[in-house]
Design an enzyme around this catalytic site. Structure first.
Site, PDB file in Angstrom:
ATOM      1  N   HIS A 123      -2.961  -6.361  -6.699  1.00  0.00           N
ATOM      2  CA  HIS A 123      -2.572  -4.985  -7.032  1.00  0.00           C
ATOM      3  C   HIS A 123      -3.167  -4.513  -8.349  1.00  0.00           C
ATOM      4  O   HIS A 123      -2.632  -3.621  -8.999  1.00  0.00           O
ATOM      5  CB  HIS A 123      -1.040  -4.872  -7.055  1.00  0.00           C
ATOM      6  CG  HIS A 123      -0.433  -5.092  -5.698  1.00  0.00           C
ATOM      7  ND1 HIS A 123       0.880  -5.461  -5.506  1.00  0.00           N
ATOM      8  CD2 HIS A 123      -0.976  -5.020  -4.461  1.00  0.00           C
ATOM      9  CE1 HIS A 123       1.116  -5.585  -4.211  1.00  0.00           C
ATOM     10  NE2 HIS A 123       0.013  -5.336  -3.556  1.00  0.00           N
TER      11      HIS A 123
ATOM     12  N   THR B 192       8.954 -13.319  -5.448  1.00  0.00           N
ATOM     13  CA  THR B 192       8.656 -12.037  -4.802  1.00  0.00           C
ATOM     14  C   THR B 192       9.671 -11.757  -3.702  1.00  0.00           C
ATOM     15  O   THR B 192      10.100 -12.651  -2.989  1.00  0.00           O
ATOM     16  CB  THR B 192       7.223 -11.993  -4.223  1.00  0.00           C
ATOM     17  OG1 THR B 192       7.018 -10.729  -3.587  1.00  0.00           O
ATOM     18  CG2 THR B 192       6.955 -13.113  -3.237  1.00  0.00           C
TER      19      THR B 192
ATOM     20  N   TYR C   9       3.169   3.976 -17.628  1.00  0.00           N
ATOM     21  CA  TYR C   9       2.281   2.808 -17.550  1.00  0.00           C
ATOM     22  C   TYR C   9       1.919   2.283 -18.935  1.00  0.00           C
ATOM     23  O   TYR C   9       1.827   1.073 -19.155  1.00  0.00           O
ATOM     24  CB  TYR C   9       1.040   3.126 -16.714  1.00  0.00           C
ATOM     25  CG  TYR C   9       1.307   2.896 -15.241  1.00  0.00           C
ATOM     26  CD1 TYR C   9       1.736   3.932 -14.420  1.00  0.00           C
ATOM     27  CD2 TYR C   9       1.223   1.618 -14.698  1.00  0.00           C
ATOM     28  CE1 TYR C   9       2.040   3.708 -13.091  1.00  0.00           C
ATOM     29  CE2 TYR C   9       1.531   1.383 -13.373  1.00  0.00           C
ATOM     30  CZ  TYR C   9       1.946   2.425 -12.572  1.00  0.00           C
ATOM     31  OH  TYR C   9       2.261   2.188 -11.251  1.00  0.00           O
TER      32      TYR C   9
HETATM   33  C1  BV8 Z   1      -1.613  -0.311   1.590  1.00  0.00           C
HETATM   34  C2  BV8 Z   1       1.128  -2.219  -8.583  1.00  0.00           C
HETATM   35  C3  BV8 Z   1      -3.138   0.533   3.187  1.00  0.00           C
HETATM   36  C4  BV8 Z   1       1.565  -0.972  -9.297  1.00  0.00           C
HETATM   37  C5  BV8 Z   1       2.445  -2.338  -6.524  1.00  0.00           C
HETATM   38  C6  BV8 Z   1       2.476  -2.387   6.407  1.00  0.00           C
HETATM   39  C7  BV8 Z   1       1.134  -2.667   6.199  1.00  0.00           C
HETATM   40  C8  BV8 Z   1       0.436  -2.052   5.168  1.00  0.00           C
HETATM   41  C9  BV8 Z   1       1.093  -1.153   4.311  1.00  0.00           C
HETATM   42  C10 BV8 Z   1       2.416  -0.886   4.512  1.00  0.00           C
HETATM   43  C11 BV8 Z   1       3.107  -1.475   5.563  1.00  0.00           C
HETATM   44  N1  BV8 Z   1       4.372  -1.027   5.509  1.00  0.00           N
HETATM   45  C12 BV8 Z   1       4.513  -0.172   4.478  1.00  0.00           C
HETATM   46  C13 BV8 Z   1       3.331  -0.049   3.852  1.00  0.00           C
HETATM   47  C14 BV8 Z   1       3.094   0.793   2.699  1.00  0.00           C
HETATM   48  C15 BV8 Z   1       3.359   0.073   1.379  1.00  0.00           C
HETATM   49  C16 BV8 Z   1       4.558  -0.833   1.414  1.00  0.00           C
HETATM   50  O1  BV8 Z   1       4.435  -2.032   1.631  1.00  0.00           O
HETATM   51  N2  BV8 Z   1       5.722  -0.261   1.164  1.00  0.00           N
HETATM   52  C17 BV8 Z   1       6.939  -1.049   1.099  1.00  0.00           C
HETATM   53  C18 BV8 Z   1       7.879  -0.438   0.059  1.00  0.00           C
HETATM   54  C19 BV8 Z   1       7.555  -1.096   2.472  1.00  0.00           C
HETATM   55  N3  BV8 Z   1       2.183  -0.679   1.005  1.00  0.00           N
HETATM   56  C20 BV8 Z   1       1.208  -0.034   0.349  1.00  0.00           C
HETATM   57  O2  BV8 Z   1       1.224   1.159   0.103  1.00  0.00           O
HETATM   58  C21 BV8 Z   1       0.024  -0.880  -0.092  1.00  0.00           C
HETATM   59  N4  BV8 Z   1      -1.199  -0.233   0.328  1.00  0.00           N
HETATM   60  O3  BV8 Z   1      -0.965  -0.863   2.420  1.00  0.00           O
HETATM   61  O4  BV8 Z   1      -2.832   0.306   1.829  1.00  0.00           O
HETATM   62  C22 BV8 Z   1      -2.508   1.852   3.489  1.00  0.00           C
HETATM   63  C23 BV8 Z   1      -3.019   2.965   2.839  1.00  0.00           C
HETATM   64  C24 BV8 Z   1      -2.445   4.204   3.141  1.00  0.00           C
HETATM   65  C25 BV8 Z   1      -1.373   4.312   4.043  1.00  0.00           C
HETATM   66  C26 BV8 Z   1      -0.846   3.148   4.639  1.00  0.00           C
HETATM   67  C27 BV8 Z   1      -1.417   1.920   4.366  1.00  0.00           C
HETATM   68  C28 BV8 Z   1      -0.064  -0.951  -1.606  1.00  0.00           C
HETATM   69  C29 BV8 Z   1       1.145  -1.654  -2.156  1.00  0.00           C
HETATM   70  C30 BV8 Z   1       0.912  -1.975  -3.647  1.00  0.00           C
HETATM   71  C31 BV8 Z   1       1.789  -1.106  -4.500  1.00  0.00           C
HETATM   72  N5  BV8 Z   1       1.652  -1.507  -5.907  1.00  0.00           N
HETATM   73  N6  BV8 Z   1       2.237  -2.748  -7.783  1.00  0.00           N
HETATM   74  C32 BV8 Z   1       2.567  -1.264 -10.382  1.00  0.00           C
HETATM   75  O5  BV8 Z   1       2.828  -2.431 -10.701  1.00  0.00           O
HETATM   76  O6  BV8 Z   1       3.089  -0.274 -10.925  1.00  0.00           O
HETATM   77  S1  BV8 Z   1       3.740  -2.943  -5.663  1.00  0.00           S
HETATM   78  C33 BV8 Z   1       4.805  -3.692  -6.707  1.00  0.00           C
HETATM   79  O7  BV8 Z   1       6.018  -3.767  -6.011  1.00  0.00           O
HETATM   80  C34 BV8 Z   1       4.451  -5.118  -7.032  1.00  0.00           C
HETATM   81  O8  BV8 Z   1       3.069  -5.301  -7.210  1.00  0.00           O
HETATM   82  C35 BV8 Z   1       4.987  -5.888  -5.877  1.00  0.00           C
HETATM   83  O9  BV8 Z   1       4.071  -5.958  -4.828  1.00  0.00           O
HETATM   84  C36 BV8 Z   1       6.134  -5.018  -5.441  1.00  0.00           C
HETATM   85  C37 BV8 Z   1       7.429  -5.547  -6.001  1.00  0.00           C
HETATM   86  O10 BV8 Z   1       7.644  -6.694  -5.362  1.00  0.00           O
HETATM   87  P1  BV8 Z   1       7.956  -8.020  -6.169  1.00  0.00           P
HETATM   88  O11 BV8 Z   1       6.793  -8.384  -7.015  1.00  0.00           O
HETATM   89  O12 BV8 Z   1       8.429  -8.957  -5.158  1.00  0.00           O
HETATM   90  O13 BV8 Z   1       9.115  -7.645  -7.171  1.00  0.00           O
HETATM   91  P2  BV8 Z   1      10.585  -7.260  -6.785  1.00  0.00           P
HETATM   92  O14 BV8 Z   1      11.182  -6.628  -7.979  1.00  0.00           O
HETATM   93  O15 BV8 Z   1      10.583  -6.558  -5.477  1.00  0.00           O
HETATM   94  O16 BV8 Z   1      11.304  -8.662  -6.515  1.00  0.00           O
HETATM   95  C38 BV8 Z   1      11.401  -9.609  -7.544  1.00  0.00           C
HETATM   96  C39 BV8 Z   1      11.756 -10.905  -6.866  1.00  0.00           C
HETATM   97  O17 BV8 Z   1      11.805 -11.910  -7.851  1.00  0.00           O
HETATM   98  C40 BV8 Z   1      13.120 -10.872  -6.202  1.00  0.00           C
HETATM   99  O18 BV8 Z   1      13.067 -11.552  -4.978  1.00  0.00           O
HETATM  100  C41 BV8 Z   1      13.999 -11.630  -7.196  1.00  0.00           C
HETATM  101  O19 BV8 Z   1      15.053 -12.331  -6.554  1.00  0.00           O
HETATM  102  C42 BV8 Z   1      13.025 -12.610  -7.762  1.00  0.00           C
HETATM  103  N7  BV8 Z   1      13.309 -13.094  -9.111  1.00  0.00           N
HETATM  104  C43 BV8 Z   1      13.830 -12.415 -10.154  1.00  0.00           C
HETATM  105  N8  BV8 Z   1      13.867 -13.229 -11.242  1.00  0.00           N
HETATM  106  C44 BV8 Z   1      13.342 -14.423 -10.858  1.00  0.00           C
HETATM  107  C45 BV8 Z   1      12.994 -14.349  -9.500  1.00  0.00           C
HETATM  108  N9  BV8 Z   1      12.458 -15.381  -8.821  1.00  0.00           N
HETATM  109  C46 BV8 Z   1      12.260 -16.525  -9.501  1.00  0.00           C
HETATM  110  N10 BV8 Z   1      12.567 -16.677 -10.803  1.00  0.00           N
HETATM  111  C47 BV8 Z   1      13.103 -15.659 -11.507  1.00  0.00           C
HETATM  112  N11 BV8 Z   1      13.414 -15.828 -12.812  1.00  0.00           N
END
Ligand code: BV8
Length: 253
Positions: free
Chosen positions: A125, A196, A69
């Site tokens: 987040h 996203t 981090y």
């Molecule tokens: C929670 C901070 C309650 C830390 C992050 C359903 C409901 C609720 C929860 C869940 C559920 N299903 C599953 C879950 C659990 C989990 C989850 O969602 N898991 C996923 C993997 C399925 N969710 C959680 O745990 C959340 N908490 O729900 O609490 C709970 C509690 C206990 C038990 C159950 C539920 C907490 C989630 C937050 C995690 N923290 N970040 C840190 O930064 O280190 S997440 C982190 O990853 C980011 O914040 C972001 O949210 C995610 C990454 O996503 P993106 O930002 O979209 O980035 P990514 O790389 O994926 O994509 C980039 C995009 O940009 C691509 O599409 C690409 O094409 C595009 N791109 C690239 N370049 C460009 C571009 N677009 C435009 N221009 C460009 N130049």
């Protein structure tokens, strides 16, 4: 990017009374900050963000997690807002000047939106720029220089540690922040999803909430995402190019 779709979206935005934008790592990619889906750079090649960004990882190996981090924090400090961040700040100012509503909900922890001039930012987040005491929850902003001890000791309680004030996988989002984002998503006319992959919940659910309440939904991304199949419009391209062109296409503010 299709010019016809761009003008259609610009027309919708120009008429909107309330706009919500959600951003992800893609909006910071052109600032040189790696997204979660990119392979990790050098030192971190062998680590998986979704394994490191968890309370279990911190519990098991606080030194490695805090080192990762601090490495990312320094990268965010060294980065600059890009034209995509600046365009979103201009969109907010344009709507505010007209007495209209704009809410920016970000999943990013890099604070580049604020550095670009965005004022109403909901950090779904948390932020990598603030660290908090594991015993008291008290927060501080570490110096903009590399940390020297891992895990960093907390100055607030003997034997406690400092952790980044971000939401890890499996942790609850700050409920008042998420509730504000949900309220805005329910009430908006236009919902922009920028840079996203729309796979992390509950943040990824906001666009569905907006659509279910009648908002016109727009995805700005270089490629397809989990939301592409049902958004009203998709503008394919880097957000640092698309957003300034969208603002320009809206005409004089
Ligand atoms: C929670 C901070 C309650 C830390 C992050 C359903 C409901 C609720 C929860 C869940 C559920 N299903 C599953 C879950 C659990 C989990 C989850 O969602 N898991 C996923 C993997 C399925 N969710 C959680 O745990 C959340 N908490 O729900 O609490 C709970 C509690 C206990 C038990 C159950 C539920 C907490 C989630 C937050 C995690 N923290 N970040 C840190 O930064 O280190 S997440 C982190 O990853 C980011 O914040 C972001 O949210 C995610 C990454 O996503 P993106 O930002 O979209 O980035 P990514 O790389 O994926 O994509 C980039 C995009 O940009 C691509 O599409 C690409 O094409 C595009 N791109 C690239 N370049 C460009 C571009 N677009 C435009 N221009 C460009 N130049």
């Amino acid at each position: 990017m299709d010019a016809g779709t761009l003008h259609l979206v610009a027309e919708r935005l120009a008429k909107a009374r309330r706009v919500v934008a959600i951003t992800g790592a893609g909006v910071s990619a052109e600032s040189g900050i790696r997204t979660f889906r990119d392979t990790m750079d050098g030192l971190w090649k062998e680590f998986d963000p979704q394994r490191l960004a968890t309370p279990e990882a911190f519990e098991r190996d606080p030194a490695t997690v805090t080192r990762w981090y601090d490495h990312r924090r320094l990268g965010c400090l060294a980065a600059d807002p890009n034209p995509g961040h600046l365009a979103l700040a201009r969109l907010e100012a344009r709507l505010a000047d007209a007495g209209l509503g704009f809410v920016l909900a970000t999943q990013n922890v890099d604070r580049l939106h604020q550095r670009a001039g965005s004022r109403r930012v909901l950090e779904l987040h948390g932020s990598i720029m603030e660290w908090r005491c594991t015993a008291t929850g008290r927060k501080l902003v570490p110096d903009p220089s590399p940390m020297t001890r891992f895990p960093p000791p907390s100055p607030f309680a003997e034997g406690a540690l400092l952790r980044p004030d971000v939401v890890w996988f499996g942790e609850l989002l700050p409920m008042e922040v998420f509730a504000a984002a949900e309220r805005a998503s329910r009430a908006c006319d236009v919902f922009l999803s920028v840079g996203t992959s729309s796979v992390v919940f509950p943040a990824a659910g906001l666009i569905r909430t907006a659509a279910a309440h009648g908002a016109y939904t727009v995805e700005i991304n270089r490629e397809e995402t989990a939301a592409s199949v049902w958004v009203d419009a998709a503008l394919r391209g880097p957000s640092g190019e698309v957003l300034p062109r969208l603002l320009a296409a809206m005409g004089p503010g």
